[in-house]
Scaffold this active site. Sequence first.
Site, short mmCIF file in Angstrom:
data_model
loop_
_atom_site.label_atom_id
_atom_site.label_comp_id
_atom_site.label_asym_id
_atom_site.label_seq_id
_atom_site.Cartn_x
_atom_site.Cartn_y
_atom_site.Cartn_z
N ASP A 97 -2.64 4.61 -27.34
CA ASP A 97 -2.82 3.96 -28.63
C ASP A 97 -1.53 3.41 -29.19
O ASP A 97 -0.46 4.00 -29.05
CB ASP A 97 -3.44 4.95 -29.63
N GLU B 133 -17.81 4.53 -32.85
CA GLU B 133 -16.99 5.39 -31.99
C GLU B 133 -16.07 6.18 -32.91
O GLU B 133 -15.24 5.61 -33.60
CB GLU B 133 -16.19 4.45 -31.07
#
Lengths: 261, 401
Positions: free
Chosen positions: A57, A46
């Site tokens: 994140d 990914e």
Amino acid sequence: MNRLTQLFQRKTADVLNVYFTAGFPQLHDTVPVLQALQDAGADLVEIGMPYSDPVADGETIQRSNQQALDNGMTVATLFEQLHDIRQQGITVPILLMGYLNPVVQFGIERFCQQCQAVGVDGLILPDLPLEVYEREYRPLFAQYGLQVVFLVTPQTSPARVRQLDALADGFIYLVAAAGTTGAQTDMNADVDAYLRRTQALGLRNPTLVGFGISDAASFAAASRHTTGAIIGSAFIRLLQQAPADGRTAAIQEFVRGVRPH
Amino acid sequence: MTTTAPSPYQVDAAGYYGPFGGAYVPEMLYPNVEELRNNYLKIIEDAEFQREFTQLLTDYVGRPTPLFLAQRLSAEIGTTIYLKREDLCHTGAHKINNTIGQILVAQRLGKRRIVAETGAGQHGVATATVCALMGLECIVYMGEVDIERQRPNVDRMRMLGAKVVPAKSGSRTLKDATNEAMRHWISNPTDTHYIIGSVVGPHPYPDMVARFQSVISAEIIRQLLHQTGRATPDFLLACVGGGSNAAGAFYHYLDEPSVRLVAAEAAGQGIDTGHSAATTALGKPGILHGASTILMQTADGQVTEPYSISAGLDYPGIGPQHAQLFATGRADFMSITDKQALDAAFQLSRLEGIIPALETAHALACLPLIGAKKDDVVVVCLSGRGDKDLATYTKHLEEYA
């Protein structure tokens, strides 16, 4: 046939997906890191498209995003870097992961065209609303042979899990516990119960667990009730620490350490 | 003030204002946002909620705030200027109208903790205040840069019992404080409510916040009618960072085309200097903090770091409703520099004995620029008072001696 479909036909357990940020640690490290991950035996990769404001994140990936942007990484540069990977022997399935705004600014159709041209297999766009996907993006993704991955969390209702499963065609990304990436999830009884609960839904898509998977123990615990797991922040930390000339060996060792068989 | 057709400037059933709005949130936030979307109107429209909200606005906030005819400023500018005195609200700005509303919503959703972001610190103080009032835990994210330039508000929040957490990522201002507050909410999805301080974020926040702030224009209508015999001004001015005081001041006038709406954005050192926060002048459509809106960004879609002397306007986007007001031409957006804002702040202080917040000074700076005639009625939303900006003003005292 799409490489993701092939992978999940061939392999239904212990699938390892590794995330890394494009253009990190150096601008032109994207393809070498991808090659090293394929050589080390990662089942799929990914590639994160860096963004200035990655709200889902944690600190590790935030910093890698900022460093990649400081290096000059852009969506256009990423496609340049990837343009002949499929001719250069990269066969591993590739997902692009990123926040929606850079994709929208690049132009969604042009983005899908470029993905197909370089050999990207699927997309994870965490802040793409489901109804916008259904209305505007789904026909484009289909036209350019891109599979879509949706996230599910422990708070996602069973009805919505089924709705997401019905629309996804890559896999379902199970977020292990409430939090941003890189959180220290311990694979406790709660997580286990959530993974069992999801398994019992009998989803049509494969399931991969992410957020807080960092080593062999957490990988094994996460894979027990699912198709496999995703490692991101722990791999980014490795890239930060490994010296450039020892990186390939470090990646080999890392992947072998996570899945020791 | 009612229309039969749905207003093109209000949110539609899907959560959009024309092409702007929506809820572009990762799945981790979906259940929280959905819970709010499914419940906010039901909660707000409940009679008991309305009773409690109105009572707190009256007895605790001190509403209605006055509408003041500023005679010396009017003479100086050459028009008729009324100031809507939101600076007289408890805690010193309009922000508390929203935090009172949202804390009551949070209670009804059974939440025990509150997280918020703040720029100038006014929203942080207003959130800490209502958390103290209701006995809820309060965590406020604030950019490191803003903590330095708005020190008094940091200390006020701490005195009120809130935990102030510095946002150290990115430009270390309001945008980054918002990112950190969202991350906190992602990590605490069940027991925590996120009190967004402006008309930004995923649907239903822009609509919910605008509804709570709409008390400003509801009062202007009554007060203006009482004082002038007419309910509508010719011009209505407000500053826009995210745009909550403007959304509240404009709310009941959106479908009154005779009222010229003017939104003041922060041009910083000038829109072409690279040190600016003038979103509509410099931005283009995109997605920021969960909404489709207009934002300042690079060609590659990375969010640009804004600049303004005013921490409350130092934001690279605007609320989706404002994006629609700009795109449709319903509101005029003006770019006001740091210098123009300072001039206006000192002018109001010397002519009317009111020290405005730096944010508010941007709206005041539009007064000579809008072409208002002597008999035109101009209302300025005086969104906050300037005590928090005294350190900045003090640096410029000599220039205005």
